[in-house]
Design an enzyme around this catalytic site. Structure first.
Site, short mmCIF file in Angstrom:
data_model
loop_
_atom_site.label_atom_id
_atom_site.label_comp_id
_atom_site.label_asym_id
_atom_site.label_seq_id
_atom_site.Cartn_x
_atom_site.Cartn_y
_atom_site.Cartn_z
N ASP A 7 24.09 -44.37 -24.60
CA ASP A 7 25.04 -44.75 -25.45
C ASP A 7 24.95 -43.86 -26.58
O ASP A 7 24.02 -43.65 -27.54
CB ASP A 7 26.00 -45.57 -25.52
N ASP A 9 28.45 -43.58 -29.98
CA ASP A 9 28.82 -44.78 -30.89
C ASP A 9 28.38 -46.15 -30.64
O ASP A 9 28.29 -46.64 -29.75
CB ASP A 9 30.27 -44.69 -31.00
#
Length: 192
Positions: A7, A9
């Protein structure tokens, strides 16, 4: 091929409630870029799968997202790290697309692009949406206790609602990298 899906953020960089909308707002988490460099040096090709609903909501445009990723790539290169590709979902939640995590669409796109069965791909991120999408695609899942999941620190993985069964939990990307690099490949894959 050793492929890994991360991922963005809250995993690589500090997440923000109001979305990371400009290069100035993209700040790497301590040790995250160095963790990616260690993974790269260990033979792992790293790909990002990231929801970027700020585009669909009109908070920023694709040019801004490209500028953010240019900054990210520059900082990674300075740390000796590399991301092979970035797969994004630009849609707002109400668009009901198949690529917005927790739907597995981004993971299926990555599998098709790299020609790797998702069952051979670990995925790590700080959000339940990321690990749920990864599990739905067949990846082995790893939750990082940073960003959105920082408040879960100290909880047993079985006590985290919505966490896919078998998900391993790590303090951060550096701890995950250490764990992954310490894994011994199965005897059937070792050279004779």
């Amino acid at each position: 091929m050793k492929l890994l899906i991360l991922d963005r953020d809250g995993t690589l960089n500090r997440g923000r409630d109001d979305k990371v909308a400009s290069p100035d707002e993209w700040e790497p988490l301590p040790g995250a870029l160095e963790a990616v460099a260690r993974l790269n040096h260990g033979g792992w090709r790293v790909v990002l799968a990231t929801n970027q609903s700020g585009i669909g909501r009109g908070l920023f445009d694709m040019a801004s997202l490209n500028a953010i990723h240019l900054k990210m790539h520059r900082l990674m290169a300075a740390a000796g790290a590399r991301v092979e590709a970035i797969f994004i979902c630009p849609h707002a939640p109400e668009d009901a697309c198949g690529c917005r995590k927790p739907a597995p669409g981004l993971f299926h796109q990555i599998g098709a692009r790299f020609g790797v069965p998702m069952t051979e791909v670990p995925a790590a991120g700080n959000s339940l949406r990321h690990v749920q999408a990864a599990a739905a695609a067949g990846c082995s899942t790893h939750l990082l206790l940073t960003g959105l999941s920082a408040s879960l620190s100290g909880q047993s993985s079985v006590a985290i609602p919505g966490l896919p069964p078998g998900t391993q939990v790590h303090a951060d990307l550096g701890a995950f990298a250490d764990w992954l690099l310490a894994q011994v490949p199965p005897a059937s894959k070792l050279p004779a």
